[in-house]
Design a protein around this motif. Structure first.
Motif, PDB file in Angstrom:
ATOM      1  N   TRP A 251       2.669   3.628   6.425  1.00  0.00           N
ATOM      2  CA  TRP A 251       1.475   4.480   6.475  1.00  0.00           C
ATOM      3  C   TRP A 251       1.726   5.858   5.870  1.00  0.00           C
ATOM      4  O   TRP A 251       0.782   6.586   5.560  1.00  0.00           O
ATOM      5  N   VAL A 252       3.002   6.221   5.666  1.00  0.00           N
ATOM      6  CA  VAL A 252       3.331   7.524   5.080  1.00  0.00           C
ATOM      7  C   VAL A 252       3.497   7.463   3.567  1.00  0.00           C
ATOM      8  O   VAL A 252       3.862   8.466   2.947  1.00  0.00           O
ATOM      9  N   CYS A 253       3.235   6.314   2.966  1.00  0.00           N
ATOM     10  CA  CYS A 253       3.539   6.133   1.539  1.00  0.00           C
ATOM     11  C   CYS A 253       2.764   7.117   0.672  1.00  0.00           C
ATOM     12  O   CYS A 253       1.533   7.166   0.695  1.00  0.00           O
ATOM     13  N   VAL A 256       1.593   6.194  -4.009  1.00  0.00           N
ATOM     14  CA  VAL A 256       0.244   6.050  -4.551  1.00  0.00           C
ATOM     15  C   VAL A 256      -0.544   7.331  -4.307  1.00  0.00           C
ATOM     16  O   VAL A 256      -0.266   8.076  -3.362  1.00  0.00           O
ATOM     17  N   GLU A 257      -1.514   7.610  -5.161  1.00  0.00           N
ATOM     18  CA  GLU A 257      -2.302   8.824  -5.010  1.00  0.00           C
ATOM     19  C   GLU A 257      -3.183   8.767  -3.773  1.00  0.00           C
ATOM     20  O   GLU A 257      -3.346   9.758  -3.061  1.00  0.00           O
ATOM     21  N   ARG A 258      -3.766   7.598  -3.521  1.00  0.00           N
ATOM     22  CA  ARG A 258      -4.604   7.413  -2.338  1.00  0.00           C
ATOM     23  C   ARG A 258      -4.168   6.153  -1.616  1.00  0.00           C
ATOM     24  O   ARG A 258      -3.849   5.151  -2.248  1.00  0.00           O
ATOM     25  N   ASP A 259      -4.152   6.208  -0.294  1.00  0.00           N
ATOM     26  CA  ASP A 259      -3.813   5.034   0.496  1.00  0.00           C
ATOM     27  C   ASP A 259      -5.104   4.276   0.794  1.00  0.00           C
ATOM     28  O   ASP A 259      -5.728   4.440   1.843  1.00  0.00           O
ATOM     29  N   ARG A 260      -5.511   3.463  -0.161  1.00  0.00           N
ATOM     30  CA  ARG A 260      -6.773   2.747  -0.025  1.00  0.00           C
ATOM     31  C   ARG A 260      -6.732   1.725   1.110  1.00  0.00           C
ATOM     32  O   ARG A 260      -7.760   1.436   1.725  1.00  0.00           O
TER      33      ARG A 260
END
Length: 488
Positions: A251-253, A256-260
């Motif tokens: 969940w902290v990734c 990527v620009e957005r955590d879709r």
């Protein structure tokens, strides 16, 4: 059903699985991430081995799942429930499956590296998390089985259509006349991919038309994909596809620009995950090139200063200590908020006590936190104390730090430099042999302690001097060429 996986094709897969299983005494390690591909592989293996006589299915099959300790809570619950069902059902049916969750060691955990050491949030250029959180824990388990049995066979849900690099590596390492490949980096480990030729449609077709043998409902998996749109595979080497696209996983990734996937879960009714998305987005903001100097040191962790190319812009170092403290405060606040709103049964623990102890140790021993900030931050956020280790009488506290800062400022000496020197002396206090003390002191003095503007000014002057020397050399060479008649 897709012709690729009709009944005859599935029976061929099952026959091959049984043949490979019975061919030798090497135990199997099945990588299980909870996603469609690993579920498909495990279900195929389970069904194939179930048809063997009990006296032939004695070779252990370890089902391992990597928990980075920062997985999306919804996925953690799904995998935990599944692993428990696999263990119980296998025991009840007399099957050789044994489930095992692997996790990073405390010193390699995400929070210890990010908040303790100040590692910046992972990015495409500096993806420090994959090796520490996924590859090393899985490799450690595999190596332990190699040590116990001599060799192991890893059964993975890799598919050629999803990972061209992985397919190429498997082809390169393929054993002649065998469906097995040598592992790209682990000695005495072999790789078997039963669904290597499957397409995505093949995988879903099989899962939706064949019930889970350990009691899961594969339609729940479809629902999770509909909400999260993707998966993070069990990563066992650097050729395994990484979690770079929309997926469920950490969940902290911030790669990527957005955590879709998280956004989709929240939109699907999982409102209690909103604090996690807010924290993750805060981490992502620290990657903004215009803001890096706000959050990060200009010195690297080793104490030196590097510059970007030939520019006068320093390469950002670790997060500043004050920002690390803010991160810990925000993380614990996020944990409290999630715990208040999480549905019953959800794992809402975001950071473990062991990680808090390790962060405290790093701050005290490596980052000059004389104020011993972690216990007070934890007490304020959680309203409780951990079983903190009480240090001896040579410990220095917040008042000592304040006085030292005043003295250093008056004498224009970097406070952090003196703190490091005093910490070295404190660590050597009471020792009869102090042969390493001088070496450590020299290492500290070799680090860069000047202000950034002084370092940049010196760099600009040095570049100007070099340019002048180069121009003088060119003029001098021309004059020599004229004198020698080379230039008329």
């Amino acid at each position: 059903m897709n012709p690729m996986i009709n009944k005859a094709a599935i029976e061929d897969r099952s026959r091959e699985i049984r043949e490979v299983y019975l061919a030798d005494a090497r135990p199997w390690v099945v990588g299980y991430s909870g996603g469609k591909d690993s579920t498909c592989v495990l279900q195929l293996v389970w069904t194939a081995l179930s048809s063997l006589p009990p006296d032939q299915r004695t070779k252990p099959v370890y089902v391992i799942s990597s928990d980075t300790l920062v997985e999306t809570p919804v996925i953690v619950r799904y995998i935990d429930v599944t692993l428990a069902r696999i263990e119980k059902t296998a025991r009840d049916q007399g099957l050789p499956f044994r489930s095992q969750k692997v996790t990073p060691t405390v010193e390699k955990s995400f929070w210890v590296n990010l908040i303790g050491k100040g590692y910046p949030a992972p990015s495409r250029r500096f993806r420090w998390c994959t090796e520490r959180l996924k590859i090393e824990p899985a490799d450690a388990f595999i190596k332990s089985k190699v040590a116990e049995f001599g060799e192991v066979v890893m059964v993975l849900g890799v598919r050629s259509s999803e990972s061209a690099t992985r397919a190429q590596v498997m082809s390169l390492h393929r054993l002649k006349g065998s469906v097995l490949s040598r592992h790209s980096s682990l000695l005495n480990a072999f790789v078997y991919g039963p669904i290597e030729a499957f397409s995505t449609d093949d995988v879903w077709s099989y899962l939706l038309q064949n019930a889970s043998p350990w009691g899961n409902d594969n339609r729940d998996l479809v629902a999770m994909y509909r909400n999260a749109q993707g998966e993070c595979p069990v990563v066992v080497d650097k050729t395994t596809p990484s979690c770079g696209n929309s997926r469920f996983g950490c969940w902290v990734c911030t790669v990527v620009e957005r955590d879709r996937s998280m956004e989709n879960m929240i939109d699907s009714g999982e409102d209690w995950l909103e604090p996690l998305l807010e924290f993750r987005d805060m981490l992502s903001e620290t990657q903004d090139p215009q803001k890096k100097k706000i959050y990060r040191e200009f010195r690297r962790r080793g104490g030196h200063v590097s510059f970007i190319g030939d520019s006068d812009q320093p390469v950002p170092g670790p997060y500043r200590m004050d920002f690390c403290k803010l991160l810990l405060e925000r993380l614990l606040d996020t944990q409290v908020r999630v715990q208040k709103s999480a549905p019953p049964g959800e794992d809402s623990l975001l950071i473990h006590d062991a990680e808090l102890h390790e962060i405290r140790r790093i701050w005290r021993s490596e980052r000059g936190d004389w104020a011993d900030s972690v216990p007070s931050i934890v007490r304020k956020a959680l309203g409780r104390d951990l079983n903190w280790v009480v240090e001896d009488s040579v410990s220095l506290g917040a008042e000592d730090a304040r006085l030292l800062d005043e003295v250093c400022s008056a004498r224009q000496v970097p406070t952090e430099l003196v703190v490091r020197l005093l910490d070295i002396e404190k660590a050597a206090h009471g020792l009869k042999r102090r042969h390493a003390v001088h070496t450590r002191i020299e290492d500290v003095f070799r680090q860069e302690w000047r202000d950034l503007d002084v370092i940049v000014a010196e760099r600009i002057a040095a570049k100007g001097s070099s340019r002048a020397d180069a121009e003088a050399a060119i003029v001098g060479q021309v004059e020599l060429d004229i004198e020698s008649g080379e230039i008329s």
